[in-house]
Design an enzyme around this catalytic site. Structure first.
Site, PDB file in Angstrom:
ATOM      1  N   THR A   1     -72.442   3.418  -4.672  1.00 39.24           N
ATOM      2  CA  THR A   1     -71.878   4.023  -3.461  1.00 39.24           C
ATOM      3  C   THR A   1     -72.480   5.378  -3.136  1.00 39.24           C
ATOM      4  OG1 THR A   1     -69.791   2.910  -3.772  1.00 39.24           O
ATOM      5  CG2 THR A   1     -69.711   4.902  -2.474  1.00 39.24           C
TER       6      THR A   1
ATOM      7  N   ASP B   1     -76.281  -2.352  -5.830  1.00 39.22           N
ATOM      8  CA  ASP B   1     -74.840  -2.239  -6.044  1.00 39.22           C
ATOM      9  C   ASP B   1     -74.616  -2.652  -7.503  1.00 39.22           C
ATOM     10  OD1 ASP B   1     -72.026  -2.806  -4.110  1.00 39.22           O
ATOM     11  OD2 ASP B   1     -72.040  -3.322  -6.237  1.00 39.22           O
TER      12      ASP B   1
ATOM     13  N   SER C   1     -72.428  -4.090  -9.075  1.00 42.59           N
ATOM     14  CA  SER C   1     -71.833  -5.382  -9.411  1.00 42.59           C
ATOM     15  C   SER C   1     -72.941  -6.416  -9.647  1.00 42.59           C
ATOM     16  CB  SER C   1     -70.852  -5.833  -8.329  1.00 42.59           C
ATOM     17  OG  SER C   1     -71.443  -5.715  -7.075  1.00 42.59           O
TER      18      SER C   1
ATOM     19  N   THR D   1     -70.021   2.689  -9.607  1.00 41.01           N
ATOM     20  CA  THR D   1     -68.889   2.842 -10.528  1.00 41.01           C
ATOM     21  C   THR D   1     -68.388   1.507 -11.072  1.00 41.01           C
ATOM     22  OG1 THR D   1     -67.344   2.772  -8.673  1.00 41.01           O
ATOM     23  CG2 THR D   1     -68.065   4.945  -9.405  1.00 41.01           C
ATOM     24  N   ASP D   2     -68.623   0.404 -10.330  1.00 40.04           N
ATOM     25  CA  ASP D   2     -68.000  -0.868 -10.705  1.00 40.04           C
ATOM     26  C   ASP D   2     -68.318  -1.284 -12.137  1.00 40.04           C
ATOM     27  OD1 ASP D   2     -66.831  -1.044  -8.251  1.00 40.04           O
ATOM     28  OD2 ASP D   2     -68.254  -2.489  -7.421  1.00 40.04           O
TER      29      ASP D   2
ATOM     30  N   THR E   1     -57.267  -5.418 -27.601  1.00 38.23           N
ATOM     31  CA  THR E   1     -55.980  -5.507 -26.901  1.00 38.23           C
ATOM     32  C   THR E   1     -56.140  -5.360 -25.389  1.00 38.23           C
ATOM     33  OG1 THR E   1     -53.820  -4.459 -26.560  1.00 38.23           O
ATOM     34  CG2 THR E   1     -55.561  -3.053 -27.462  1.00 38.23           C
ATOM     35  N   GLN E   2     -55.271  -6.052 -24.654  1.00 36.02           N
ATOM     36  CA  GLN E   2     -55.256  -5.905 -23.191  1.00 36.02           C
ATOM     37  C   GLN E   2     -54.690  -4.558 -22.768  1.00 36.02           C
ATOM     38  OE1 GLN E   2     -53.271  -9.257 -21.340  1.00 36.02           O
ATOM     39  NE2 GLN E   2     -54.469 -10.730 -22.499  1.00 36.02           N
ATOM     40  N   CYS E   3     -53.996  -3.880 -23.692  1.00 39.86           N
ATOM     41  CA  CYS E   3     -53.439  -2.559 -23.349  1.00 39.86           C
ATOM     42  C   CYS E   3     -54.581  -1.544 -23.288  1.00 39.86           C
ATOM     43  CB  CYS E   3     -52.461  -2.080 -24.415  1.00 39.86           C
ATOM     44  SG  CYS E   3     -51.094  -3.197 -24.674  1.00 39.86           S
TER      45      CYS E   3
HETATM   46  N1  ASP Z   1     -69.854  -1.373  -5.481  1.00 36.35           N
HETATM   47  C1  ASP Z   1     -70.263  -0.033  -5.850  1.00 36.35           C
HETATM   48  C2  ASP Z   1     -71.113  -0.135  -7.087  1.00 36.35           C
HETATM   49  O1  ASP Z   1     -70.599  -0.237  -8.160  1.00 36.35           O
HETATM   50  C3  ASP Z   1     -69.083   0.824  -6.078  1.00 36.35           C
HETATM   51  C4  ASP Z   1     -69.381   2.252  -6.446  1.00 36.35           C
HETATM   52  O2  ASP Z   1     -70.493   2.679  -6.646  1.00 36.35           O
HETATM   53  O3  ASP Z   1     -68.419   3.027  -6.494  1.00 36.35           O
HETATM   54  O4  ASP Z   1     -72.316  -0.118  -6.988  1.00 36.35           O
END
Ligand code: ASP
Length: 360
Positions: free
Chosen positions: A15, A59, A61, A91-92, A279-281
């Site tokens: 992003t 991106d 992802s 961030t993803d 753990t899922q926690c």
């Molecule tokens: N979809 C973006 C990515 O991970 C989200 C981000 O950067 O915040 O590339």
């Protein structure tokens, strides 16, 4: 800020460097020139900055182990030329890439700081500018003896510096998007940057960097839920060439005691698949001895992931399988802290350190 430090900025996408496509309204990645033009402060930041970028930027992802390898290669090739590295990443999947890099970069003695943003750098209220500038400052920071202040792989996001393999993305829309639940933050950036030096990992005798790039993708994350069926579990555990499973269990490492479930796990273990119990926690650790439901898993041979994040357990497993270790060796190494990714010494009780207190 330490002057005359040289920092390599590695721009992968995310992003931070995106703009809206006028036709679809969706965000798309632009190249680094755009980013640079939007942060003129970079030109007067007090250290020498060079840039490498993935082409095209992506991106996160769409990230793959091949891209982890590209990032590691950039760091390896430039290791002796720079004092520190800042990786701009979406961030993803930042916590996966940053965890993976922590395992790849054996013997690291220079800072590698990951950052990104929730709003593109061209937006008025962007968080990208501060994240980027502070990440550079941290990568350039030194101790009084001139040694790097944070010689490990970290994530800096919205005021907090975290160990990379302890951090996870916790918010899709807040600026405060990452948290480190089971390990104290390594620094807090307010008016000053306050470092939690005691918790920062440093090699006692720097051995020189060794980069291990082989990741084996034949792994899976299996998250339990009430009502999960034998068909689903068997289909996942029966995947051809499967070598490792991160099993996300309930609470302190508990799972159904049903015969079909234990038998499905036992069959996979007998084929040499390593199964790690996390753990899922988000906070706390696996203790398979606490309840009968967890004890059964320990008895058949699951490995405890202790207080590992799922991201760290998965990338560690991919890394160890990629290095060609036997199932037995991998089981043993999963129980050792390779880069500070698990607290095996009871350190999970020692989280509370003034401003570094875990956030709720
Ligand atoms: N979809 C973006 C990515 O991970 C989200 C981000 O950067 O915040 O590339």
């Amino acid at each position: 800020m330490a002057n005359h430090r040289s920092i390599l900025l590695i721009y992968t996408g995310g992003t931070i460097g995106m703009v809206e496509n006028p036709a679809s309204g969706a965000l798309e990645a632009l190249d680094f020139t755009y980013l640079y033009d939007n942060v003129p402060e970079l030109r007067r930041i007090g250290c020498e900055i060079s840039v490498e970028q993935l082409t095209p930027p992506i991106d996160s992802s769409a990230i793959t182990p091949q891209i982890w390898e590209q990032i590691a290669t950039i760091i390896e090739t430039n290791y002796d030329l720079f004092d520190g590295f800042v990786v701009l990443h979406g961030t993803d999947t930042m916590s996966y890439t940053a965890s993976a890099l922590s395992f790849m970069l054996e013997g690291l003695s220079k800072p590698v700081v990951f950052t990104g943003s929730q709003l593109p750098i061209g937006k008025l209220r962007t968080d990208g500018k501060e994240n980027l500038i502070t990440a550079i400052e941290i990568a350039a920071a030194t101790l009084p003896d001139g040694q790097p202040r944070v010689p490990e792989v970290t994530i800096f996001f919205e005021n907090y510096l975290m160990r990379a393999n302890r951090a996870c993305k916790v918010s899709a829309d807040q600026f405060n998007a990452f948290a480190s639940f089971n390990y104290p933050e390594l620094a807090y950036a307010g008016i000053d940057i306050r470092y939690n030096d005691k918790m920062i990992y440093r090699e006692e005798k720097p051995r020189g960097l060794k980069v291990n790039k082989d990741f084996d993708p034949n792994v899976v994350i299996l998250k339990l839920f009430p009502g999960i069926t034998p068909e689903v579990v068997e289909a996942i555990l029966g995947v051809p060439r499967l070598k490792g499973v991160v099993l996300e269990t309930f609470g302190s490492g508990n799972a159904p005691k049903a015969d079909w479930f234990i038998e499905a796990l036992s069959r996979a273990l007998a084929r040499g698949v390593v199964i790690v119990n996390v753990t899922q926690c988000p906070r706390g650790y696996v203790d398979m001895g606490r309840y009968a439901t967890g004890h059964g898993l320990q008895e058949i041979g699951l490995v405890s992931g202790f207080d590992s994040t799922t991201e760290a357990a998965l990338t560690k497993l991919m890394h160890l399988i990629g290095l060609g270790y036997s199932s037995e060796q991998i089981r043993e190494l999963m129980g050792c802290s390779l880069r500070g990714e698990i607290s095996i010494d009871g350190a999970h009780e020692s989280f509370y350190h003034g401003i570094f207190k875990q956030r709720g």
